[in-house]
Design a protein around this motif. Structure first.
Motif, PDB file in Angstrom:
ATOM      1  N   ILE A  79      11.099   1.190  16.883  1.00 57.74           N
ATOM      2  CA  ILE A  79      11.377   0.315  15.751  1.00 57.74           C
ATOM      3  C   ILE A  79      12.461   0.981  14.925  1.00 57.74           C
ATOM      4  O   ILE A  79      12.293   2.103  14.451  1.00 57.74           O
ATOM      5  CB  ILE A  79      10.119   0.105  14.877  1.00 57.74           C
ATOM      6  N   ARG A  80      13.577   0.283  14.752  1.00 60.95           N
ATOM      7  CA  ARG A  80      14.695   0.795  13.955  1.00 60.95           C
ATOM      8  C   ARG A  80      14.859  -0.112  12.740  1.00 60.95           C
ATOM      9  O   ARG A  80      14.770  -1.333  12.871  1.00 60.95           O
ATOM     10  CB  ARG A  80      16.000   0.776  14.749  1.00 60.95           C
ATOM     11  N   ASP A  81      15.129   0.509  11.576  1.00 65.69           N
ATOM     12  CA  ASP A  81      15.413  -0.292  10.389  1.00 65.69           C
ATOM     13  C   ASP A  81      16.530   0.347   9.582  1.00 65.69           C
ATOM     14  O   ASP A  81      16.761   1.551   9.669  1.00 65.69           O
ATOM     15  CB  ASP A  81      14.151  -0.479   9.537  1.00 65.69           C
ATOM     16  N   THR A  82      17.216  -0.494   8.810  1.00 62.72           N
ATOM     17  CA  THR A  82      18.362  -0.055   8.027  1.00 62.72           C
ATOM     18  C   THR A  82      17.994   0.300   6.590  1.00 62.72           C
ATOM     19  O   THR A  82      18.862   0.381   5.731  1.00 62.72           O
ATOM     20  CB  THR A  82      19.451  -1.148   8.012  1.00 62.72           C
ATOM     21  N   GLY A  83      16.713   0.534   6.347  1.00 60.89           N
ATOM     22  CA  GLY A  83      16.273   0.883   5.000  1.00 60.89           C
ATOM     23  C   GLY A  83      16.610   2.315   4.637  1.00 60.89           C
ATOM     24  O   GLY A  83      17.139   3.079   5.448  1.00 60.89           O
ATOM     25  N   PRO A  84      16.277   2.693   3.385  1.00 65.43           N
ATOM     26  CA  PRO A  84      16.475   4.074   2.959  1.00 65.43           C
ATOM     27  C   PRO A  84      15.709   5.034   3.871  1.00 65.43           C
ATOM     28  O   PRO A  84      14.683   4.663   4.459  1.00 65.43           O
ATOM     29  CB  PRO A  84      15.904   4.108   1.544  1.00 65.43           C
ATOM     30  N   GLU A  85      16.191   6.249   3.973  1.00 67.45           N
ATOM     31  CA  GLU A  85      15.528   7.238   4.828  1.00 67.45           C
ATOM     32  C   GLU A  85      14.074   7.410   4.395  1.00 67.45           C
ATOM     33  O   GLU A  85      13.782   7.655   3.232  1.00 67.45           O
ATOM     34  CB  GLU A  85      16.260   8.576   4.743  1.00 67.45           C
ATOM     35  N   PHE A  86      13.179   7.238   5.360  1.00 66.84           N
ATOM     36  CA  PHE A  86      11.751   7.428   5.104  1.00 66.84           C
ATOM     37  C   PHE A  86      11.069   7.833   6.396  1.00 66.84           C
ATOM     38  O   PHE A  86      11.114   7.102   7.381  1.00 66.84           O
ATOM     39  CB  PHE A  86      11.093   6.148   4.567  1.00 66.84           C
ATOM     40  N   ASN A  87      10.444   8.986   6.356  1.00 63.85           N
ATOM     41  CA  ASN A  87       9.687   9.486   7.502  1.00 63.85           C
ATOM     42  C   ASN A  87       8.213   9.183   7.267  1.00 63.85           C
ATOM     43  O   ASN A  87       7.567   9.862   6.468  1.00 63.85           O
ATOM     44  CB  ASN A  87       9.908  10.986   7.674  1.00 63.85           C
ATOM     45  N   PRO A  88       7.648   8.186   7.940  1.00 67.69           N
ATOM     46  CA  PRO A  88       6.240   7.862   7.721  1.00 67.69           C
ATOM     47  C   PRO A  88       5.305   8.997   8.134  1.00 67.69           C
ATOM     48  O   PRO A  88       4.169   9.067   7.656  1.00 67.69           O
ATOM     49  CB  PRO A  88       6.017   6.614   8.571  1.00 67.69           C
ATOM     50  N   LEU A  89       5.780   9.893   8.976  1.00 65.41           N
ATOM     51  CA  LEU A  89       4.932  11.015   9.392  1.00 65.41           C
ATOM     52  C   LEU A  89       4.774  12.046   8.279  1.00 65.41           C
ATOM     53  O   LEU A  89       3.942  12.939   8.385  1.00 65.41           O
ATOM     54  CB  LEU A  89       5.490  11.657  10.658  1.00 65.41           C
ATOM     55  N   SER A  90       5.559  11.908   7.203  1.00 63.32           N
ATOM     56  CA  SER A  90       5.411  12.814   6.059  1.00 63.32           C
ATOM     57  C   SER A  90       4.242  12.398   5.162  1.00 63.32           C
ATOM     58  O   SER A  90       3.836  13.151   4.284  1.00 63.32           O
ATOM     59  CB  SER A  90       6.706  12.853   5.241  1.00 63.32           C
ATOM     60  N   VAL A  91       3.704  11.197   5.397  1.00 67.12           N
ATOM     61  CA  VAL A  91       2.562  10.721   4.619  1.00 67.12           C
ATOM     62  C   VAL A  91       1.324  11.468   5.096  1.00 67.12           C
ATOM     63  O   VAL A  91       1.012  11.467   6.298  1.00 67.12           O
ATOM     64  CB  VAL A  91       2.378   9.196   4.803  1.00 67.12           C
ATOM     65  N   PRO A  92       0.598  12.123   4.169  1.00 63.41           N
ATOM     66  CA  PRO A  92      -0.596  12.862   4.598  1.00 63.41           C
ATOM     67  C   PRO A  92      -1.699  11.928   5.088  1.00 63.41           C
ATOM     68  O   PRO A  92      -1.758  10.763   4.705  1.00 63.41           O
ATOM     69  CB  PRO A  92      -1.034  13.606   3.337  1.00 63.41           C
ATOM     70  N   GLU A  93      -2.542  12.461   5.948  1.00 69.24           N
ATOM     71  CA  GLU A  93      -3.707  11.707   6.413  1.00 69.24           C
ATOM     72  C   GLU A  93      -4.602  11.393   5.213  1.00 69.24           C
ATOM     73  O   GLU A  93      -4.796  12.237   4.345  1.00 69.24           O
ATOM     74  CB  GLU A  93      -4.503  12.526   7.438  1.00 69.24           C
ATOM     75  N   PRO A  94      -5.157  10.179   5.148  1.00 69.02           N
ATOM     76  CA  PRO A  94      -6.061   9.847   4.043  1.00 69.02           C
ATOM     77  C   PRO A  94      -7.389  10.586   4.195  1.00 69.02           C
ATOM     78  O   PRO A  94      -7.800  10.930   5.306  1.00 69.02           O
ATOM     79  CB  PRO A  94      -6.251   8.339   4.182  1.00 69.02           C
ATOM     80  N   ASP A  95      -8.028  10.821   3.078  1.00 68.51           N
ATOM     81  CA  ASP A  95      -9.355  11.442   3.087  1.00 68.51           C
ATOM     82  C   ASP A  95     -10.382  10.336   3.300  1.00 68.51           C
ATOM     83  O   ASP A  95     -10.728   9.603   2.368  1.00 68.51           O
ATOM     84  CB  ASP A  95      -9.607  12.177   1.770  1.00 68.51           C
ATOM     85  N   LEU A  96     -10.841  10.203   4.519  1.00 71.13           N
ATOM     86  CA  LEU A  96     -11.770   9.128   4.866  1.00 71.13           C
ATOM     87  C   LEU A  96     -13.204   9.430   4.450  1.00 71.13           C
ATOM     88  O   LEU A  96     -14.092   8.586   4.624  1.00 71.13           O
ATOM     89  CB  LEU A  96     -11.691   8.839   6.366  1.00 71.13           C
ATOM     90  N   THR A  97     -13.431  10.619   3.896  1.00 72.87           N
ATOM     91  CA  THR A  97     -14.774  10.948   3.421  1.00 72.87           C
ATOM     92  C   THR A  97     -15.041  10.388   2.025  1.00 72.87           C
ATOM     93  O   THR A  97     -16.183  10.310   1.601  1.00 72.87           O
ATOM     94  CB  THR A  97     -14.986  12.478   3.400  1.00 72.87           C
ATOM     95  N   ILE A  98     -13.991   9.998   1.316  1.00 71.88           N
ATOM     96  CA  ILE A  98     -14.138   9.407  -0.017  1.00 71.88           C
ATOM     97  C   ILE A  98     -14.660   7.986   0.159  1.00 71.88           C
ATOM     98  O   ILE A  98     -14.154   7.234   1.005  1.00 71.88           O
ATOM     99  CB  ILE A  98     -12.781   9.385  -0.758  1.00 71.88           C
ATOM    100  N   PRO A  99     -15.666   7.592  -0.623  1.00 74.20           N
ATOM    101  CA  PRO A  99     -16.166   6.212  -0.519  1.00 74.20           C
ATOM    102  C   PRO A  99     -15.019   5.208  -0.703  1.00 74.20           C
ATOM    103  O   PRO A  99     -14.110   5.426  -1.504  1.00 74.20           O
ATOM    104  CB  PRO A  99     -17.182   6.104  -1.656  1.00 74.20           C
ATOM    105  N   PHE A 100     -15.101   4.125   0.027  1.00 75.56           N
ATOM    106  CA  PHE A 100     -14.033   3.135   0.063  1.00 75.56           C
ATOM    107  C   PHE A 100     -13.585   2.700  -1.333  1.00 75.56           C
ATOM    108  O   PHE A 100     -12.396   2.636  -1.628  1.00 75.56           O
ATOM    109  CB  PHE A 100     -14.483   1.916   0.880  1.00 75.56           C
ATOM    110  N   GLU A 101     -14.549   2.401  -2.201  1.00 76.72           N
ATOM    111  CA  GLU A 101     -14.212   1.892  -3.529  1.00 76.72           C
ATOM    112  C   GLU A 101     -13.560   2.946  -4.429  1.00 76.72           C
ATOM    113  O   GLU A 101     -12.969   2.622  -5.448  1.00 76.72           O
ATOM    114  CB  GLU A 101     -15.450   1.288  -4.224  1.00 76.72           C
ATOM    115  N   GLU A 102     -13.621   4.225  -4.037  1.00 71.06           N
ATOM    116  CA  GLU A 102     -13.010   5.300  -4.823  1.00 71.06           C
ATOM    117  C   GLU A 102     -11.674   5.780  -4.247  1.00 71.06           C
ATOM    118  O   GLU A 102     -10.988   6.583  -4.867  1.00 71.06           O
ATOM    119  CB  GLU A 102     -13.977   6.492  -4.906  1.00 71.06           C
TER     120      GLU A 102
END
Length: 144
Positions: A79-102
């Motif tokens: 997937i290629r896009d012409t948007g501003p430089e953004f590396n989605p792999l730089s996004v940290p993994e979410p903490d799935l141990t936190i309750p959904f509503e929090e």
């Protein structure tokens, strides 16, 4: 044997999501990707495309190009896009141990991209973001 890639180029509009999904299903299916892997790949691509349209290229003001590269062992969807430089792999993994509503809003999309594919790579090339999603046609993870 590696087959020729299938490609599609379109505007960054959410109206084009149906075309993107049809392209992924068709190109992955022709490459021999099992249906359950196609479903996961579709979720990952949908998340990436929606993020591109919603954040990087709002209002259809840019281009998105997709290419499917079939091989004997793997299928790569780029997937290629012409948007501003953004590396989605730089996004940290979410903490799935936190309750959904929090939990803070966001972060699950990249988690889905990472978990519904066997390998994810990103780089910047000639003012394009390039996200490569790889799935093995057979069981097992792709080595780095």
């Amino acid at each position: 044997m590696t087959l020729s890639p299938l490609t599609i180029k379109l505007s960054s509009s959410l109206d084009r999501l149906k075309d993107v999904m049809a392209f992924v299903e068709t190109s992955a299916g022709q490459a021999g990707v099992p249906p359950e892997k196609i479903s996961g790949l579709c979720l990952a691509v949908e998340e990436a495309f929606v993020n591109i349209c919603s954040y990087a290229l709002k209002g259809g003001r840019g281009e998105v190009a997709l290419a499917g590269f079939p091989g004997t062992e793997t299928f790569v969807l780029e997937i290629r896009d012409t948007g501003p430089e953004f590396n989605p792999l730089s996004v940290p993994e979410p903490d799935l141990t936190i309750p959904f509503e929090e939990r803070p809003i966001g972060g699950l999309g990249v988690h889905f991209i990472r978990n519904f594919t066997d390998r994810v790579d990103w780089h910047r090339e000639n003012n394009w973001n390039v996200l490569r999603l790889t799935v093995k046609i057979h069981d097992g993870k792709v080595s780095s």
